[in-house]
Design a protein around this motif. Structure first.
Motif, PDB file in Angstrom:
ATOM      1  N   PRO A 269       0.825  -1.214   0.000  1.00  0.00           N
ATOM      2  CA  PRO A 269       0.000   0.000   0.000  1.00  0.00           C
ATOM      3  C   PRO A 269       0.859   1.264   0.000  1.00  0.00           C
ATOM      4  N   MET A 270       0.264   2.354  -0.409  1.00  0.00           N
ATOM      5  CA  MET A 270       0.958   3.637  -0.426  1.00  0.00           C
ATOM      6  C   MET A 270       1.297   4.080   0.999  1.00  0.00           C
ATOM      7  N   SER A 271       2.298   4.918   1.105  1.00  0.00           N
ATOM      8  CA  SER A 271       2.645   5.479   2.412  1.00  0.00           C
ATOM      9  C   SER A 271       1.499   6.336   2.906  1.00  0.00           C
ATOM     10  N   ARG A 272       1.320   6.342   4.234  1.00  0.00           N
ATOM     11  CA  ARG A 272       0.160   7.032   4.804  1.00  0.00           C
ATOM     12  C   ARG A 272       0.323   7.216   6.297  1.00  0.00           C
ATOM     13  N   SER A 273      -0.548   8.028   6.852  1.00  0.00           N
ATOM     14  CA  SER A 273      -0.681   8.207   8.298  1.00  0.00           C
ATOM     15  C   SER A 273      -2.153   8.448   8.597  1.00  0.00           C
ATOM     16  N   GLY A 288      -7.847   3.290   4.679  1.00  0.00           N
ATOM     17  CA  GLY A 288      -7.817   4.750   4.703  1.00  0.00           C
ATOM     18  C   GLY A 288      -6.482   5.355   5.073  1.00  0.00           C
ATOM     19  N   GLY A 289      -6.548   6.583   5.578  1.00  0.00           N
ATOM     20  CA  GLY A 289      -5.374   7.362   5.918  1.00  0.00           C
ATOM     21  C   GLY A 289      -5.176   8.506   4.941  1.00  0.00           C
ATOM     22  N   ILE A 290      -4.081   9.217   5.121  1.00  0.00           N
ATOM     23  CA  ILE A 290      -3.736  10.332   4.240  1.00  0.00           C
ATOM     24  C   ILE A 290      -2.352  10.070   3.658  1.00  0.00           C
ATOM     25  N   VAL A 293      -0.760  15.855   1.205  1.00  0.00           N
ATOM     26  CA  VAL A 293      -1.620  16.978   1.548  1.00  0.00           C
ATOM     27  C   VAL A 293      -2.847  16.967   0.640  1.00  0.00           C
ATOM     28  N   THR A 294      -4.030  17.001   1.251  1.00  0.00           N
ATOM     29  CA  THR A 294      -5.334  16.949   0.563  1.00  0.00           C
ATOM     30  C   THR A 294      -5.503  15.679  -0.259  1.00  0.00           C
ATOM     31  N   TRP A 295      -4.822  14.600   0.109  1.00  0.00           N
ATOM     32  CA  TRP A 295      -4.986  13.324  -0.578  1.00  0.00           C
ATOM     33  C   TRP A 295      -5.303  12.252   0.461  1.00  0.00           C
ATOM     34  N   GLU A 296      -6.558  12.243   0.950  1.00  0.00           N
ATOM     35  CA  GLU A 296      -7.010  11.177   1.823  1.00  0.00           C
ATOM     36  C   GLU A 296      -7.394   9.953   0.988  1.00  0.00           C
ATOM     37  N   LEU A 297      -7.330   8.787   1.595  1.00  0.00           N
ATOM     38  CA  LEU A 297      -7.507   7.518   0.889  1.00  0.00           C
ATOM     39  C   LEU A 297      -8.766   6.805   1.370  1.00  0.00           C
ATOM     40  N   ASP A 298      -9.327   5.963   0.484  1.00  0.00           N
ATOM     41  CA  ASP A 298     -10.447   5.108   0.855  1.00  0.00           C
ATOM     42  C   ASP A 298     -10.189   3.659   0.432  1.00  0.00           C
ATOM     43  N   ALA A 499     -13.167   8.659   1.401  1.00  0.00           N
ATOM     44  CA  ALA A 499     -11.771   8.819   1.807  1.00  0.00           C
ATOM     45  C   ALA A 499     -11.683   9.685   3.058  1.00  0.00           C
ATOM     46  N   ARG A 500     -10.775   9.310   3.970  1.00  0.00           N
ATOM     47  CA  ARG A 500     -10.647  10.022   5.242  1.00  0.00           C
ATOM     48  C   ARG A 500      -9.393   9.582   5.968  1.00  0.00           C
TER      49      ARG A 500
END
Length: 535
Positions: A269-273, A288-290, A293-298, A499-500
């Protein structure tokens, strides 16, 4: 939007209607000829693994960075953060076995106070809250216990074994211990952490587990942790602007970190927090996660602990529209610049194209000084006689001074008029600081849009589609907010979260419960169930 589609495509995907009269059939066909395409799109967005819980009565305020836990078939929630309100301190519970979902506020004489980015868990008959952010740039390391039967909060005494005040850490239960990883230390340290602590409920004592030197995760906050068998697992997190997508295992028997190497690197998966990670059977579920900047995931991913492989269950669709935009073809280039024709000196031009070498400054328009610069005196010296050059030079110097002064005055007057208009316009929008709060609205923007769509799109919500015949409005099919309740009175099957990041999750029976979160500073108060048996 669909006007370019072929007639055969519309015919194959048309909706069969059963009209009562030819006139009614003609009206319905002209009004709802695009309805099948919209219905097909809404069906593609359904996901049978997800269910949205419908709240009966007043719902909670939208929030992110809250914490939830399960105690005696009840879902408990404490605190959170909303951009317009700040850090919250309310305490609620919801009966998961009730026929309808109702949030009940728990009032206590003594409360922990505002909390966000904290952790909460239930052990035996009590609920525990640790750490979190209590104000701007201020965190705590306090632990509070809530007696469910007595509905009372008690603050434990902080001893020397306690970690430093922290927030945005991640926590999970392991047998009779509470495991805390990472976070951000506030106060004097003001740094990210990669410490792993264990809290024993009976002794009120913290123990640092990663004392041995060796390979370990980098300091971070906003990661997620879960336990399975005799190990705990963490994924992702961030340190400043740097986000991770690494997976680590901590052996609770050997007390050492192990980096999990993935067999197929293309499925990581992509890097996220700000995401969530839970364990179910021999799988880790990530949602989910982000990512930026302004790219939240679902997106939804599953990691098999036996095969050491990631599997993508649902791809990220938060930027699907941007990805589907066609790229411009390579042949679509800017036309080549056309060369301007060279102007010959005055004496070499035909008489019909010659201009007066000494035009009157009164006939010049503002900004037309280029008439003089287009005819350089240096270029004319090679062709003009000395007498003519001297005459042109004298007239040029006199006229240039006059024209330059006139242009400067005009430009200065224009700048001054624009400045006056700008100042007058800004005064109209000046608002004092004490009046700013009057313009802020605590209502969630998404809820406002949702209400507007329902009222405008379908004024009569009791209208339904019966026997394939469209009713007066027919919006019951189009509006995704008016999907009929199926499989129970308190859930909507197939409705998945958007996404959140900053949401809270917990495992209940064979389902993962998800609450809240935010996207672009817009918080949510929705509640979802993920069926874990469908993996």
């Amino acid at each position: 939007m669909y006007s370019n589609r072929s007639q055969s495509y519309r015919k194959n995907n048309s909706l069969k209607l059963y009209p009562g009269s030819p006139t009614e059939s003609h009206l319905q066909e002209s009004e709802y000829k695009y309805l099948p395409l919209i219905t097909r799109v809404s069906q593609e967005q359904l996901d049978p693994k997800w269910q949205e819980c419908k709240i009966d009565g007043k719902n909670l305020l939208p929030r992110s960075s809250s914490a939830i836990t399960i105690q005696n078939n009840h879902l408990y929630l404490y605190g959170g953060y909303q951009y317009a309100i700040g850090i919250m301190k309310d305490f609620y519970k919801l009966n998961l076995n009730a026929p309808t979902f109702v949030w009940q506020k728990i009032k206590c004489n003594y409360e922990p106070g505002p909390r966000c980015r904290h952790s909460i868990c239930s052990f035996q008959e009590n609920i525990y809250i640790f750490g979190g952010q209590v104000a701007d740039l201020i965190s705590t390391n306090e632990i509070f216990i809530h007696d469910v039967k007595q509905q009372q909060w008690t603050k434990l005494e902080v001893n020397k074994t306690y970690p430093q005040p922290m927030d945005n850490h991640c926590a999970t239960l392991y047998k009779d211990q509470w495991i805390i990883f990472g976070g951000f230390y506030s106060g004097n340290q003001c740094k990210h952490s990669n410490d792993l602590f264990s809290y024993k409920f009976q002794d009120n004592k913290w123990v640092k587990l990663n004392k041995q030197k060796g390979m370990e995760p980098a300091p971070r906050d906003g990661s997620s942790i879960t336990s399975y068998n005799n190990s705990v697992y963490i994924f992702g997190g961030k340190n400043g602007d740097l986000r991770y997508n690494d997976l680590w295992q901590f052996d609770m028997l050997k007390l050492e970190w192990n980096f999990i190497a993935i067999n197929n690197l293309n499925t990581i998966p992509m890097s996220r927090s700000g995401h969530s990670l839970i364990s179910y059977q021999n799988n880790l579920i990530l949602f989910g996660g982000i990512h930026d900047v302004t790219w939240e995931l679902d997106d939804l991913h599953c990691f098999n602990l036996d095969l050491k492989e990631w599997k993508t269950i649902n791809f990220d669709t938060s930027r699907r529209q941007e990805l589907e935009l066609p790229s411009p073809p390579k042949t679509n280039r800017n036309p080549p610049r056309q060369r301007k024709p060279k102007r010959l000196p005055i004496l070499l031009r035909p008489l019909s194209l010659r201009k007066s070498p000494c035009p009157s400054p009164k006939k010049l328009r503002p900004g037309s000084q280029s008439q003089y610069s287009s005819y350089s005196i240096k270029n004319q010296n090679n062709f003009a006689s000395p007498d003519l050059s001297q005459c042109q030079s004298n007239l040029y110097n006199q006229n240039t001074t006059t024209v330059q002064t006139t242009l400067n005055n005009v430009q200065e007057r224009k700048r001054w008029e624009q400045q006056k208009q700008k100042i007058a316009m800004l005064k109209l929008f000046e608002v004092e600081n004490r009046e700013i709060m009057n313009f802020q609205d605590d209502c969630n923007v998404a809820e406002k849009l949702k209400t507007s769509i329902i009222l405008i799109g379908n004024p009569k919500q009791d209208l339904k589609l019966k026997k394939g015949i469209l009713t007066e409005f027919g919006q019951q099919i189009i509006s995704k907010f008016l999907l009929p309740l199926t499989g129970g009175q308190n859930t909507i099957n197939g409705k998945k979260p958007c996404a959140r990041d900053g949401h809270a999750v917990v495992v209940f029976n064979d389902s993962m419960i998800l609450f809240g979160g935010d996207r672009h500073t817009m918080s949510f108060n929705d509640l979802y169930l993920l069926n874990l048996n469908q993996f």
